[in-house]
Structures are given as structure tokens and as C-alpha cells.
Scaffold this motif. Structure first.
Motif, PDB file in Angstrom:
ATOM      1  N   VAL A  34       1.854 -32.319  -6.537  1.00  0.00           N
ATOM      2  CA  VAL A  34       2.513 -32.156  -7.836  1.00  0.00           C
ATOM      3  C   VAL A  34       1.993 -33.173  -8.846  1.00  0.00           C
ATOM      4  N   ALA A  35       1.873 -34.422  -8.430  1.00  0.00           N
ATOM      5  CA  ALA A  35       1.377 -35.455  -9.350  1.00  0.00           C
ATOM      6  C   ALA A  35      -0.036 -35.131  -9.815  1.00  0.00           C
ATOM      7  N   ASN A  36      -0.911 -34.773  -8.880  1.00  0.00           N
ATOM      8  CA  ASN A  36      -2.288 -34.469  -9.241  1.00  0.00           C
ATOM      9  C   ASN A  36      -2.390 -33.216 -10.090  1.00  0.00           C
ATOM     10  N   ASP A  63       3.387 -14.142  -2.810  1.00  0.00           N
ATOM     11  CA  ASP A  63       3.436 -14.375  -4.249  1.00  0.00           C
ATOM     12  C   ASP A  63       2.668 -15.628  -4.642  1.00  0.00           C
ATOM     13  N   LEU A  64       2.489 -15.751  -5.944  1.00  0.00           N
ATOM     14  CA  LEU A  64       2.035 -16.984  -6.576  1.00  0.00           C
ATOM     15  C   LEU A  64       3.191 -17.448  -7.446  1.00  0.00           C
ATOM     16  N   VAL A  65       3.567 -18.720  -7.335  1.00  0.00           N
ATOM     17  CA  VAL A  65       4.691 -19.268  -8.088  1.00  0.00           C
ATOM     18  C   VAL A  65       4.164 -20.342  -9.023  1.00  0.00           C
ATOM     19  N   VAL A  66       4.628 -20.306 -10.257  1.00  0.00           N
ATOM     20  CA  VAL A  66       4.134 -21.253 -11.256  1.00  0.00           C
ATOM     21  C   VAL A  66       4.355 -22.687 -10.780  1.00  0.00           C
ATOM     22  N   GLY A  67       3.328 -23.494 -11.014  1.00  0.00           N
ATOM     23  CA  GLY A  67       3.382 -24.918 -10.702  1.00  0.00           C
ATOM     24  C   GLY A  67       3.192 -25.707 -11.976  1.00  0.00           C
ATOM     25  N   PRO A  68       2.751 -26.944 -11.876  1.00  0.00           N
ATOM     26  CA  PRO A  68       2.530 -27.758 -13.062  1.00  0.00           C
ATOM     27  C   PRO A  68       1.563 -27.086 -14.043  1.00  0.00           C
ATOM     28  N   PHE A  69       1.898 -27.157 -15.329  1.00  0.00           N
ATOM     29  CA  PHE A  69       1.079 -26.533 -16.361  1.00  0.00           C
ATOM     30  C   PHE A  69       1.287 -27.228 -17.694  1.00  0.00           C
ATOM     31  N   GLN A  70       0.451 -26.840 -18.660  1.00  0.00           N
ATOM     32  CA  GLN A  70       0.571 -27.271 -20.051  1.00  0.00           C
ATOM     33  C   GLN A  70       0.566 -26.018 -20.905  1.00  0.00           C
ATOM     34  N   GLY A  71       1.458 -25.950 -21.873  1.00  0.00           N
ATOM     35  CA  GLY A  71       1.552 -24.791 -22.751  1.00  0.00           C
ATOM     36  C   GLY A  71       2.953 -24.239 -22.756  1.00  0.00           C
TER      37      GLY A  71
END
Length: 162
Positions: A34-36, A63-71
Motif C-alpha cells: 500500500v505504501a509503495n 475481480d480487480l479492486v481499486v487500490g491506491p490512485f491519484q485522480g
């Protein structure tokens, strides 16, 4: 202490090499997913022009589940095989989409998105960690240089987790 610097190289291949060195410095010595992922997404979002969204979708069952992102807020769950992210997860091949409107079964998390590049993230044992997804409001924003560059950045990301 890591400090992100504006890219100074000219030409996409050189810019991606410069950004890969920054990724190495940013993620050095840290193995937390998560940090990286959070720092990686922030670095790329602020370093590259005309990016409207970038982030991770992590494998969870089918499934694919949303992780860390920008936007802006994103779709939470995507079935493998659906949309550009699902296609990358299923095929395990980078998806380069100059016009998302022409991509069959494209999922519009952001109605203003016009182009996309998605890189599958594979662990050393070949299992799927997830995908790295980058969108732009600009049509044909991404080309082969971007796909190769994003793959190189993702390789540095995966190396840091090993």
C-alpha cells in the motif's frame, strides 16, 4: 528523504528512464504494497503531463479492486476480462488504447477519459498482483514509448516488493 524532481530529460524514453530512477529512490528499502503503490501513483501522476487518473487495481478472486490512485473517484470493482483493465489482467499483456471509445466493452469510470494504457503486474511466480492503469482526457495521449516506459516503471515497482 526522497524529493521528487521535475523531469528534465527530453524525449519520452529518456523521461521514463529518469522517472524510473526516481521510482527506485522513492521505493528503496520499503516492501509494503500500500505504501509503495500510493507513493508510486503520486509520483507518476505529478511527473507526467496530461494524466487524468493513474492507479492500481489489485487482484481479488475473479475481480480487480481499486487500490491506491491519484485522480477523481474510480470504479471500485472490475471483473477480469471486462474493460481495458480486465483485458490486461486476463491476457497478461499491456493494453495500449489510443481511443477508449473504440475499445469493446470499455468501462467509463471517467466520462472524459479518451485514452488509456494498462500494464499487468505479475509476481515472480507468475500470479497476477493486479494492473497499473493510466488514463488521459487527451485522445491518443499514449503511444508505444509510453507503454514501454510504463512497463519499465512497473518492473521497478514489482522489484521493490520482492
Amino acid at each position: 528523504m526522497f524529493e521528487a524532481r521535475p523531469l528534465t530529460a527530453t524525449g519520452k524514453p529518456a523521461q521514463y528512464r529518469e522517472l524510473a530512477r526516481q521510482v527506485q529512490g522513492l521505493l528503496h528499502g520499503e516492501r509494503n504494497l500500500v505504501a509503495n503503490a500510493a507513493n508510486f501513483a503520486a509520483l507518476v501522476f505529478h511527473a507526467l503531463p496530461d494524466i487524468s487518473w493513474c492507479g492500481f487495481y489489485l487482484a481479488e478472486g475473479d475481480d480487480l479492486v481499486v487500490g491506491p490512485f491519484q485522480g477523481p473517484p474510480a470504479c471500485v470493482r472490475i471483473a477480469r476480462g471486462r474493460g481495458v483493465c480486465g483485458a490486461a489482467a486476463l491476457s497478461r499483456q499491456t493494453q495500449l488504447v489510443p481511443d477508449v471509445a473504440a475499445f469493446p466493452d470499455h468501462i467509463y469510470c471517467d466520462g472524459a477519459a479518451r485514452s488509456e494504457v494498462v500494464v499487468p503486474l505479475l509476481r515472480a511466480d507468475g500470479t497476477l498482483l493486479g494492473v497499473w492503469d493510466v488514463d488521459s482526457h487527451r485522445l491518443a495521449r499514449f503511444d508505444t514509448d509510453d507503454a514501454v516506459g510504463m512497463e519499465a516503471l512497473c518492473a521497478e515497482f514489482m522489484r521493490a516488493l520482492a
